[in-house]
Design a protein around this motif. Structure first.
Motif, PDB file in Angstrom:
ATOM      1  N   THR A  11      16.627   7.796   3.423  1.00 37.69           N
ATOM      2  CA  THR A  11      16.285   6.619   4.225  1.00 37.69           C
ATOM      3  C   THR A  11      14.780   6.371   4.226  1.00 37.69           C
ATOM      4  OG1 THR A  11      18.224   6.902   5.661  1.00 37.69           O
ATOM      5  CG2 THR A  11      16.380   5.606   6.523  1.00 37.69           C
ATOM      6  N   ILE A  12      13.992   7.396   4.466  1.00 39.95           N
ATOM      7  CA  ILE A  12      12.532   7.236   4.494  1.00 39.95           C
ATOM      8  C   ILE A  12      12.010   6.834   3.122  1.00 39.95           C
ATOM      9  CG2 ILE A  12      10.343   8.458   4.764  1.00 39.95           C
ATOM     10  CD1 ILE A  12      11.662  10.111   6.969  1.00 39.95           C
ATOM     11  N   ALA A  13      12.495   7.509   2.082  1.00 43.27           N
ATOM     12  CA  ALA A  13      12.006   7.222   0.726  1.00 43.27           C
ATOM     13  C   ALA A  13      12.295   5.785   0.325  1.00 43.27           C
ATOM     14  CB  ALA A  13      12.646   8.189  -0.279  1.00 43.27           C
ATOM     15  N   PHE A  14      13.508   5.310   0.575  1.00 43.09           N
ATOM     16  CA  PHE A  14      13.866   3.958   0.162  1.00 43.09           C
ATOM     17  C   PHE A  14      13.262   2.900   1.078  1.00 43.09           C
ATOM     18  CE2 PHE A  14      17.878   4.625  -2.664  1.00 43.09           C
ATOM     19  CZ  PHE A  14      17.037   4.872  -3.734  1.00 43.09           C
ATOM     20  N   ALA A  15      13.137   3.205   2.372  1.00 38.34           N
ATOM     21  CA  ALA A  15      12.498   2.246   3.275  1.00 38.34           C
ATOM     22  C   ALA A  15      11.049   2.011   2.856  1.00 38.34           C
ATOM     23  CB  ALA A  15      12.560   2.752   4.716  1.00 38.34           C
ATOM     24  N   LEU A  16      10.344   3.080   2.531  1.00 40.64           N
ATOM     25  CA  LEU A  16       8.965   2.951   2.070  1.00 40.64           C
ATOM     26  C   LEU A  16       8.893   2.227   0.733  1.00 40.64           C
ATOM     27  CD1 LEU A  16       7.531   6.470   2.992  1.00 40.64           C
ATOM     28  CD2 LEU A  16       7.138   4.298   4.172  1.00 40.64           C
ATOM     29  N   SER A  17       9.831   2.526  -0.143  1.00 41.09           N
ATOM     30  CA  SER A  17       9.868   1.852  -1.446  1.00 41.09           C
ATOM     31  C   SER A  17      10.035   0.348  -1.272  1.00 41.09           C
ATOM     32  CB  SER A  17      11.013   2.416  -2.298  1.00 41.09           C
ATOM     33  OG  SER A  17      11.164   1.685  -3.495  1.00 41.09           O
ATOM     34  N   GLY A  18      10.963  -0.053  -0.417  1.00 44.10           N
ATOM     35  CA  GLY A  18      11.191  -1.475  -0.172  1.00 44.10           C
ATOM     36  C   GLY A  18       9.993  -2.134   0.482  1.00 44.10           C
ATOM     37  N   ALA A  19       9.358  -1.434   1.421  1.00 41.68           N
ATOM     38  CA  ALA A  19       8.195  -1.993   2.106  1.00 41.68           C
ATOM     39  C   ALA A  19       7.032  -2.205   1.143  1.00 41.68           C
ATOM     40  CB  ALA A  19       7.765  -1.061   3.247  1.00 41.68           C
ATOM     41  N   TYR A  85      -3.272   3.516  -3.380  1.00 38.70           N
ATOM     42  CA  TYR A  85      -3.255   4.894  -3.868  1.00 38.70           C
ATOM     43  C   TYR A  85      -1.840   5.462  -3.789  1.00 38.70           C
ATOM     44  CZ  TYR A  85      -4.152   9.890  -4.181  1.00 38.70           C
ATOM     45  OH  TYR A  85      -4.114  11.203  -4.555  1.00 38.70           O
ATOM     46  N   TRP A  86      -1.159   5.166  -2.686  1.00 38.48           N
ATOM     47  CA  TRP A  86       0.196   5.665  -2.469  1.00 38.48           C
ATOM     48  C   TRP A  86       1.152   5.076  -3.497  1.00 38.48           C
ATOM     49  CZ3 TRP A  86       3.068   5.063   2.867  1.00 38.48           C
ATOM     50  CH2 TRP A  86       4.158   5.914   2.897  1.00 38.48           C
ATOM     51  N   LYS A  87       0.850   3.845  -3.954  1.00 35.77           N
ATOM     52  CA  LYS A  87       1.735   3.177  -4.899  1.00 35.77           C
ATOM     53  C   LYS A  87       1.875   3.964  -6.202  1.00 35.77           C
ATOM     54  CE  LYS A  87       2.636  -1.181  -7.201  1.00 35.77           C
ATOM     55  NZ  LYS A  87       2.933  -0.473  -8.454  1.00 35.77           N
ATOM     56  N   ARG A  88       0.877   4.804  -6.475  1.00 35.26           N
ATOM     57  CA  ARG A  88       0.990   5.637  -7.668  1.00 35.26           C
ATOM     58  C   ARG A  88       2.208   6.551  -7.597  1.00 35.26           C
ATOM     59  NH1 ARG A  88      -5.295   7.781  -8.158  1.00 35.26           N
ATOM     60  NH2 ARG A  88      -6.301   5.719  -8.166  1.00 35.26           N
ATOM     61  N   TRP A  89       2.652   6.796  -6.366  1.00 29.66           N
ATOM     62  CA  TRP A  89       3.792   7.687  -6.159  1.00 29.66           C
ATOM     63  C   TRP A  89       5.084   6.910  -5.926  1.00 29.66           C
ATOM     64  CZ3 TRP A  89       2.529  12.629  -7.070  1.00 29.66           C
ATOM     65  CH2 TRP A  89       1.186  12.966  -6.972  1.00 29.66           C
ATOM     66  N   GLU A  90       5.047   5.600  -6.206  1.00 31.78           N
ATOM     67  CA  GLU A  90       6.224   4.763  -5.948  1.00 31.78           C
ATOM     68  C   GLU A  90       7.450   5.250  -6.713  1.00 31.78           C
ATOM     69  OE1 GLU A  90       7.632   0.074  -6.340  1.00 31.78           O
ATOM     70  OE2 GLU A  90       5.598   0.659  -6.858  1.00 31.78           O
ATOM     71  N   GLN A  91       7.259   5.600  -7.986  1.00 34.03           N
ATOM     72  CA  GLN A  91       8.384   6.069  -8.798  1.00 34.03           C
ATOM     73  C   GLN A  91       8.949   7.371  -8.247  1.00 34.03           C
ATOM     74  OE1 GLN A  91       9.920   4.480 -10.989  1.00 34.03           O
ATOM     75  NE2 GLN A  91       8.587   3.185 -12.240  1.00 34.03           N
ATOM     76  N   LEU A  92       8.067   8.228  -7.722  1.00 30.72           N
ATOM     77  CA  LEU A  92       8.543   9.484  -7.146  1.00 30.72           C
ATOM     78  C   LEU A  92       9.353   9.231  -5.886  1.00 30.72           C
ATOM     79  CD1 LEU A  92       8.637  12.552  -7.121  1.00 30.72           C
ATOM     80  CD2 LEU A  92       6.451  12.554  -5.888  1.00 30.72           C
ATOM     81  N   LEU A  93       8.883   8.318  -5.028  1.00 27.03           N
ATOM     82  CA  LEU A  93       9.660   7.952  -3.838  1.00 27.03           C
ATOM     83  C   LEU A  93      11.038   7.451  -4.229  1.00 27.03           C
ATOM     84  CD1 LEU A  93       7.122   6.053  -1.536  1.00 27.03           C
ATOM     85  CD2 LEU A  93       8.235   8.239  -1.063  1.00 27.03           C
ATOM     86  N   ILE A 181      17.844  16.197 -10.032  1.00 25.84           N
ATOM     87  CA  ILE A 181      17.943  14.764 -10.306  1.00 25.84           C
ATOM     88  C   ILE A 181      16.573  14.100 -10.187  1.00 25.84           C
ATOM     89  CG2 ILE A 181      18.909  12.576  -9.463  1.00 25.84           C
ATOM     90  CD1 ILE A 181      21.387  14.145  -8.642  1.00 25.84           C
ATOM     91  N   THR A 182      15.813  14.494  -9.176  1.00 29.80           N
ATOM     92  CA  THR A 182      14.466  13.932  -9.008  1.00 29.80           C
ATOM     93  C   THR A 182      13.592  14.240 -10.219  1.00 29.80           C
ATOM     94  OG1 THR A 182      14.590  14.173  -6.596  1.00 29.80           O
ATOM     95  CG2 THR A 182      12.401  13.932  -7.565  1.00 29.80           C
ATOM     96  N   ILE A 183      13.623  15.487 -10.669  1.00 32.15           N
ATOM     97  CA  ILE A 183      12.816  15.890 -11.821  1.00 32.15           C
ATOM     98  C   ILE A 183      13.244  15.151 -13.085  1.00 32.15           C
ATOM     99  CG2 ILE A 183      12.289  17.828 -13.365  1.00 32.15           C
ATOM    100  CD1 ILE A 183      12.473  19.641 -10.851  1.00 32.15           C
ATOM    101  N   MET A 184      14.557  15.057 -13.309  1.00 31.26           N
ATOM    102  CA  MET A 184      15.047  14.388 -14.518  1.00 31.26           C
ATOM    103  C   MET A 184      14.725  12.899 -14.483  1.00 31.26           C
ATOM    104  SD  MET A 184      16.054  16.854 -16.264  1.00 31.26           S
ATOM    105  CE  MET A 184      16.664  15.908 -17.663  1.00 31.26           C
ATOM    106  N   ARG A 185      14.797  12.297 -13.315  1.00 28.81           N
ATOM    107  CA  ARG A 185      14.425  10.886 -13.199  1.00 28.81           C
ATOM    108  C   ARG A 185      12.952  10.698 -13.540  1.00 28.81           C
ATOM    109  NH1 ARG A 185      14.134   5.833 -14.178  1.00 28.81           N
ATOM    110  NH2 ARG A 185      12.914   4.678 -12.652  1.00 28.81           N
ATOM    111  N   MET A 186      12.086  11.590 -13.053  1.00 23.99           N
ATOM    112  CA  MET A 186      10.667  11.475 -13.356  1.00 23.99           C
ATOM    113  C   MET A 186      10.382  11.760 -14.830  1.00 23.99           C
ATOM    114  SD  MET A 186       9.497  10.318 -10.646  1.00 23.99           S
ATOM    115  CE  MET A 186       7.791  10.227 -11.214  1.00 23.99           C
ATOM    116  N   PHE A 187      11.139  12.670 -15.431  1.00 23.03           N
ATOM    117  CA  PHE A 187      11.016  12.882 -16.874  1.00 23.03           C
ATOM    118  C   PHE A 187      11.362  11.609 -17.639  1.00 23.03           C
ATOM    119  CE2 PHE A 187      11.642  17.787 -17.166  1.00 23.03           C
ATOM    120  CZ  PHE A 187      10.298  17.960 -16.846  1.00 23.03           C
ATOM    121  N   SER A 188      12.438  10.934 -17.194  1.00 23.19           N
ATOM    122  CA  SER A 188      12.847   9.714 -17.893  1.00 23.19           C
ATOM    123  C   SER A 188      11.803   8.615 -17.754  1.00 23.19           C
ATOM    124  CB  SER A 188      14.211   9.230 -17.382  1.00 23.19           C
ATOM    125  OG  SER A 188      14.135   8.775 -16.042  1.00 23.19           O
TER     126      SER A 188
END
Length: 205
Positions: A11-19, A85-93, A181-188
């Motif tokens: 919930t937190i990860a996707f809410a921040l992503s959408g915001a 700066y935080w947006k750099r981590w958008e894909q990780l979120l 899954i998180t790691i494989m997604r970031m690898f992709s």
């Protein structure tokens, strides 16, 4: 406890992503909250529709709704420089949200005694549904349909949990699956892994 923690993380990860996406598109504060809520809860709504759970159960998730609201309010009030700066981590979120919600969706369907096909659908819809709604509301082509391998990782979560290879009662295995899954997604993302595409201009790529 595992269920609740995965819910909060996703919930937190996707809410921040959408915001963040809403602010990129220069939406007002109402748009930020709408896009954040749609990203955080849209996948769960789609999952419920597909596996036959009443949609109004969404309103029973009061603590999660407040969690998402607080996360988006904090994000909206942050200095622009910090958000950039935080947006750099958008894909990780997004990857964390995908993993947590895909596993949570698969667990939900498994606990309801649904067949493997429904478990996989629940994992996929919960994991990618919110992101698809977010992209549509932001006027973007859904990332899941055109970008690096994305939905495949949600399918994998559904298959592993639905077949019992990952025990739904074993928190260590479930958290390990989320991390994988998180790691494989970031690898992709990093290595630009893609499924085959065929365009009318260039053919199969």
């Amino acid at each position: 406890m595992t269920w609740d923690i995965l819910n909060v993380i996703g919930t937190i990860a996707f809410a921040l992503s959408g915001a963040v996406v809403a602010m990129e598109e220069e939406y007002d504060i109402y748009g930020v909250f709408v896009l954040g809520m749609a990203t955080a809860f849209g996948g769960g709504v789609l999952r419920n529709i597909f596996i036959g759970i009443p949609v109004p159960t969404l309103w029973e998730q009061g603590p999660l709704l407040w969690t998402a609201t607080i996360a988006m309010a904090v994000c909206f009030c942050l200095p622009v420089a910090l958000i950039r700066y935080w947006k750099r981590w958008e894909q990780l979120l997004d990857a964390i949200g995908l993993a947590a919600f895909a596993v949570q969706g698969a667990l939900y369907a498994t606990q309801l005694g649904r067949p493997l096909s429904a478990v996989v659908v629940a994992a996929v819809m919960t994991g990618i549904g919110g992101g698809m709604i977010r992209d549509v509301l932001a006027g973007r082509r859904p990332m899941v349909l055109r970008d690096e391998i994305y939905a495949l990782w949600a399918i994998l979560a559904g298959l592993l949990i639905g077949t019992g290879m990952i025990a739904h009662s074993n928190p260590i295995q479930l958290y390990g699956l989320c991390a994988f899954i998180t790691i494989m997604r970031m690898f992709s993302v990093f290595y630009k892994w893609r499924l085959p595409r065929r365009g009318l201009q260039k053919g199969l790529v």
